[in-house]
Design an enzyme around this catalytic site. Structure first.
Site, PDB file in Angstrom:
ATOM      1  N   ASP A  26       0.826  -1.206   0.000  1.00  0.00           N
ATOM      2  CA  ASP A  26       0.000   0.000   0.000  1.00  0.00           C
ATOM      3  C   ASP A  26       0.865   1.262   0.000  1.00  0.00           C
ATOM      4  OD1 ASP A  26      -2.352   1.404  -0.017  1.00  0.00           O
ATOM      5  OD2 ASP A  26      -2.806   1.115   2.108  1.00  0.00           O
ATOM      6  N   GLY A  27       0.311   2.330  -0.558  1.00  0.00           N
ATOM      7  CA  GLY A  27       0.982   3.627  -0.500  1.00  0.00           C
ATOM      8  C   GLY A  27       1.569   4.108  -1.823  1.00  0.00           C
ATOM      9  N   ARG A  39      -0.687   8.941 -10.203  1.00  0.00           N
ATOM     10  CA  ARG A  39      -0.741   7.734  -9.365  1.00  0.00           C
ATOM     11  C   ARG A  39      -0.093   6.519 -10.038  1.00  0.00           C
ATOM     12  NH1 ARG A  39      -3.929   7.488  -5.037  1.00  0.00           N
ATOM     13  NH2 ARG A  39      -4.312   5.281  -5.407  1.00  0.00           N
ATOM     14  N   ASN A  74     -10.944  -2.770  -5.495  1.00  0.00           N
ATOM     15  CA  ASN A  74     -10.170  -1.811  -6.291  1.00  0.00           C
ATOM     16  C   ASN A  74     -10.834  -1.461  -7.628  1.00  0.00           C
ATOM     17  OD1 ASN A  74      -6.962  -3.028  -5.062  1.00  0.00           O
ATOM     18  ND2 ASN A  74      -8.070  -1.202  -4.440  1.00  0.00           N
ATOM     19  N   SER A 196      -7.995  -4.840   5.007  1.00  0.00           N
ATOM     20  CA  SER A 196      -8.594  -4.550   3.696  1.00  0.00           C
ATOM     21  C   SER A 196      -8.945  -5.829   2.914  1.00  0.00           C
ATOM     22  CB  SER A 196      -7.670  -3.660   2.856  1.00  0.00           C
ATOM     23  OG  SER A 196      -7.432  -2.440   3.531  1.00  0.00           O
TER      24      SER A 196
HETATM   25  C1  IPE Z   1      -5.351  -2.834  -0.257  1.00  0.00           C
HETATM   26  O1  IPE Z   1      -5.018  -1.496  -0.445  1.00  0.00           O
HETATM   27  C2  IPE Z   1      -5.401  -3.540  -1.576  1.00  0.00           C
HETATM   28  C3  IPE Z   1      -4.124  -3.809  -2.201  1.00  0.00           C
HETATM   29  C4  IPE Z   1      -2.957  -3.538  -1.709  1.00  0.00           C
HETATM   30  C5  IPE Z   1      -4.190  -4.462  -3.497  1.00  0.00           C
HETATM   31  P1  IPE Z   1      -6.139  -0.366  -0.616  1.00  0.00           P
HETATM   32  O2  IPE Z   1      -5.427   0.922  -0.721  1.00  0.00           O
HETATM   33  O3  IPE Z   1      -7.075  -0.740  -1.692  1.00  0.00           O
HETATM   34  O4  IPE Z   1      -6.919  -0.479   0.784  1.00  0.00           O
HETATM   35  P2  IPE Z   1      -7.757   0.604   1.568  1.00  0.00           P
HETATM   36  O5  IPE Z   1      -8.750   1.163   0.601  1.00  0.00           O
HETATM   37  O6  IPE Z   1      -6.801   1.646   2.042  1.00  0.00           O
HETATM   38  O7  IPE Z   1      -8.374  -0.138   2.711  1.00  0.00           O
HETATM   39  C1  IPE Z   2      -1.508   0.219  -3.389  1.00  0.00           C
HETATM   40  O1  IPE Z   2      -1.318   1.589  -3.455  1.00  0.00           O
HETATM   41  C2  IPE Z   2      -1.763  -0.398  -4.735  1.00  0.00           C
HETATM   42  C3  IPE Z   2      -3.142  -0.895  -4.915  1.00  0.00           C
HETATM   43  C4  IPE Z   2      -4.095  -0.868  -4.027  1.00  0.00           C
HETATM   44  C5  IPE Z   2      -3.463  -1.471  -6.220  1.00  0.00           C
HETATM   45  P1  IPE Z   2      -2.530   2.605  -3.441  1.00  0.00           P
HETATM   46  O2  IPE Z   2      -2.926   2.898  -4.835  1.00  0.00           O
HETATM   47  O3  IPE Z   2      -3.631   2.115  -2.567  1.00  0.00           O
HETATM   48  O4  IPE Z   2      -1.846   3.889  -2.793  1.00  0.00           O
HETATM   49  P2  IPE Z   2      -2.465   4.915  -1.776  1.00  0.00           P
HETATM   50  O5  IPE Z   2      -3.069   4.129  -0.645  1.00  0.00           O
HETATM   51  O6  IPE Z   2      -3.498   5.672  -2.534  1.00  0.00           O
HETATM   52  O7  IPE Z   2      -1.316   5.752  -1.350  1.00  0.00           O
HETATM   53 MG    MG Z   3      -4.099   2.371  -0.622  1.00  0.00          MG
END
Ligand code: IPE
Ligand code: IPE
Ligand code: MG
Length: 241
Positions: A26-27, A39, A74, A196
């Site tokens: 994440d992030g 992004r 997602n 999640s």
């Molecule tokens: C969890 O991350 C899903 C993946 C890493 C694929 P998200 O960014 O989708 O989760 P939430 O929305 O912060 O809970």
């Molecule tokens: C994780 O990064 C990747 C996926 C969930 C596919 P994010 O896209 O959730 O990144 P943040 O949480 O918005 O920083």
């Molecule tokens: Mg995220």
């Protein structure tokens, strides 16, 4: 950087490594924002971290790694981002197959078929199948994965007559991770304290490690920090340890 992680390697107890690690990557979005980029730039940067973690996994002879790549929720993101993520996953697999084979990694895609275009699914599965002669570390890419859907789909596979005799051990064979041990350790980057919908059934006794590091900045050194932390835990499994 490579040197840094090698310095910490001797601190790990080789006999106490997790058999299976699950990673909530994440992030990426926040990382991109910090760098004033779109992004998708963050998602692309994140695939380098996947490579690093896999490499270290092989170096440490880990047995199973599960990467949470795309959740059933997602799909709720903007169309362009979803499209970009799907393309990135396919391109990344294509690009990495020879490296995966070199490292003897067996890669498989786990998750639901529901809601995914069949030709896309077929394409990524065919790429993964190119590693199926390999006998080393098993890597699951959790794509269109949701723990709740996994449990619902498992229930649908059960014969009604099997229900009265059902046990946890029997039920786990209906999950997408069948034949694999539960994760001992779940890592989540970017400081969020939640699962999640990741490996809900399997995570029953997983140790959870959360770091503020954003996924594109996660590397071998960060992975060793997670493992060191894991090795300091007292796993009791409901007993008195
Ligand atoms: C969890 O991350 C899903 C993946 C890493 C694929 P998200 O960014 O989708 O989760 P939430 O929305 O912060 O809970
Ligand atoms: C994780 O990064 C990747 C996926 C969930 C596919 P994010 O896209 O959730 O990144 P943040 O949480 O918005 O920083
Ligand atoms: Mg995220």
């Amino acid at each position: 950087m490579a040197k840094d992680y090698k310095k910490l390697l001797p601190e790990l107890d080789q006999s106490k490594l997790p058999r299976h690690i699950g990673i909530i990557m994440d992030g990426n979005g926040r990382w991109a924002k910090r760098h004033n980029r779109p992004r998708l730039y963050g998602h692309r940067a994140g695939s380098k971290s996947v490579r690093q973690v896999m490499e270290l996994g092989v170096e440490l002879k880990l047995e199973y790694l599960t990467f949470y790549a795309f959740s059933t929720e997602n799909w709720n993101r903007p169309k362009d981002e979803v499209r970009g993520l799907l393309k990135l996953l396919k391109d990344h697999l294509k690009q990495e197959i020879s490296e995966l084979n070199r490292q003897n990694i067996y890669l498989q895609i786990i998750g639901s078929e529901t809601g995914v275009k069949p030709d896309y699914l077929q394409a990524i599965r065919a790429l993964a199948a190119k590693t199926h002669e390999n006998t080393g570390m098993i890597v699951n890419i959790a794509f269109n994965y949701g723990g709740r859907l996994e449990i619902i789909e498992a229930i649908k596979k059960l014969e009604p007559s099997a229900i009265s005799e059902l046990t946890s051990e029997k039920f786990r064979q209906y999950l997408w991770t069948k034949d694999q041990p539960d994760p001992d350790l779940i890592i989540r980057t970017s400081g969020e304290h939640r699962l999640s919908n990741f490996l809900l059934w399997q995570a029953a006794y997983a140790e959870i490690y959360i770091t503020d590091v954003l996924w594109p900045d996660f590397d071998k050194l960060e992975m060793i920090k997670a493992l060191r932390d894991y090795q300091s835990r007292n796993r009791r499994f409901g007993g008195l340890g």
